[in-house]
Design an enzyme around this catalytic site. Structure first.
Site, PDB file in Angstrom:
ATOM      1  N   ASP A 189      12.061 -12.813 -15.963  1.00  0.00           N
ATOM      2  CA  ASP A 189      10.896 -12.949 -15.579  1.00  0.00           C
ATOM      3  C   ASP A 189      10.602 -13.332 -13.994  1.00  0.00           C
ATOM      4  O   ASP A 189      10.902 -14.530 -13.847  1.00  0.00           O
ATOM      5  CB  ASP A 189       9.624 -13.472 -16.540  1.00  0.00           C
ATOM      6  CG  ASP A 189       8.262 -12.961 -16.465  1.00  0.00           C
ATOM      7  OD1 ASP A 189       7.816 -13.280 -15.650  1.00  0.00           O
ATOM      8  OD2 ASP A 189       7.622 -12.213 -17.216  1.00  0.00           O
ATOM      9  N   SER A 200       5.763  -9.114 -13.626  1.00  0.00           N
ATOM     10  CA  SER A 200       5.792  -8.668 -15.128  1.00  0.00           C
ATOM     11  C   SER A 200       4.922  -7.517 -15.472  1.00  0.00           C
ATOM     12  O   SER A 200       5.054  -6.506 -14.806  1.00  0.00           O
ATOM     13  CB  SER A 200       5.396 -10.120 -15.719  1.00  0.00           C
ATOM     14  OG  SER A 200       5.689 -10.034 -17.156  1.00  0.00           O
TER      15      SER A 200
END
Length: 349
Positions: free
Chosen positions: A206, A54
């Site tokens: 993610d 991320s």
């Protein structure tokens, strides 16, 4: 492949080589920027491989690009330029702290009317409905910050960016030769905020759901045993959450730390078997774990501050990260190559 007059990323004679593990956490990733900035400035450690997720994947990508074109000094410069672009792009939007938030001084968006509306809508509508054109300002920032062809061809460190395969639920690691804007965005694709990132016919969310960050690529993809984890998400909180917002925040923290906790348990298990003579030390790797974090500071920040792009806030996070890196260098640099400076049992088990 360096800038004219720049210094390539060549380890000093007395530097120690480490691996980095960079967590995600939105704007809180500026803390990791500060850590990286100090380690690069200090020069007593150099990097072999970076596993990141991320916001950590963005830091890792810009770090790798900066090292490619300008060595340690170039990496510091590119990281600062990247985070300033994040702030400048955020300033164009309408998602900003309210006057009440500013008066409280917690850098949150808790009382921002725009955030309240967006938060409510995200609970009943998907990104496909709220953002049908799939506009993501992070793509523009990445494409302006990184020449991905240069990164793929010349990055002097190994990069491992994690994403979660939506269909299989498995972690997917993107490595140097395949990293582009889509791969970085996939690593940070929160499914309630962004449309699924599709790469080669597969959809990704993610990477934090399956590895925040993943440690196994550093075990199998690097010859260096030392792993420095730069923590963004607090492992511990003193108080039991009572409000819906605090409960959701703590649930997210636990979820995004869970894969790291499992990997630390496996590392501790292997180390125990080596210590007991049940595994040969020359055939099984003893990973040395180090941590750079500031849980007290991070727990003081509201969850909505992860969306706050204010430049002063990002600079504050950077400065806290630099201070933590300085303390780690002073206290634990001698441990590198010899022993873990983190007590895995008390921290993770």
């Amino acid at each position: 492949m360096t800038r004219p007059g720049s210094t390539a990323y060549t380890p000093g004679l007395n530097s120690k080589k480490i691996n980095l593990a960079l967590q995600g956490g939105g704007a809180h990733g500026a803390f990791a920027w500060g850590v990286l900035d100090k380690l690069l400035e200090d020069g007593r450690v150099t990097f072999d491989a970076v596993s990141a997720t991320s916001a950590g994947a963005m830091n890792a990508t810009v770090l790798g690009y900066g090292l490619t074109i300008g060595g340690a000094d170039g990496a510091r410069e590119e990281l600062e330029k990247f985070w300033k672009k994040i702030s400048d792009e955020g300033a164009k939007g309408i998602l900003k702290p309210s006057l009440i938030d500013q008066m409280l001084g917690n850098h949150s968006l808790d009382y921002s009317p725009v955030f309240m509306v967006m938060d409510l809508l995200s609970r009943v509508m998907s990104p496909y409905e709220l953002n049908p054109m799939n506009v993501n300002p992070l793509r523009k920032v990445l494409e302006e910050s990184v020449d991905f062809e240069v990164l793929r061809e010349g990055c002097p460190i190994k990069l491992f960016l994690s994403a979660t395969n939506v269909r299989t639920g498995k972690v997917r690691m993107f490595e140097n030769h395949e990293i582009g804007p889509d791969q970085v965005l996939a690593s940070g694709c929160l499914p309630f905020m962004f449309q699924t990132v599709e790469i080669d016919g597969e959809g990704y969310w993610d990477g934090g759901y399956m590895g925040n960050p993943a440690i196994f690529p550093l075990i199998y993809g690097s010859e260096t045993n030392d792993v420095v984890i730069i923590h963004i998400n607090p492992l511990n909180r003193d108080e039991i959450p009572k409000t819906a917002k605090d409960i959701l925040n703590r649930l997210n923290e636990i979820s995004f730390n869970s894969s790291l906790m499992r990997e630390m348990r496996a590392i501790a298990f292997v180390s125990h078997l080596i210590d007991d003579g049940q595994l040969a030390d020359d055939k099984h790797r003893r990973m040395l774990i180090h941590s750079i974090q500031d849980e007290k500071y991070m727990t003081s920040l509201g969850v909505t501050s992860k969306l706050n792009p204010d430049w002063k806030f990002l600079q504050e996070l950077r400065d806290v990260g630099r201070a933590c890196a300085t303390a780690w260098l002073d206290e634990h640099l001698d441990d590198v190559g010899k022993r873990s400076s983190t007590d895995i049992a008390s921290s993770f088990l």
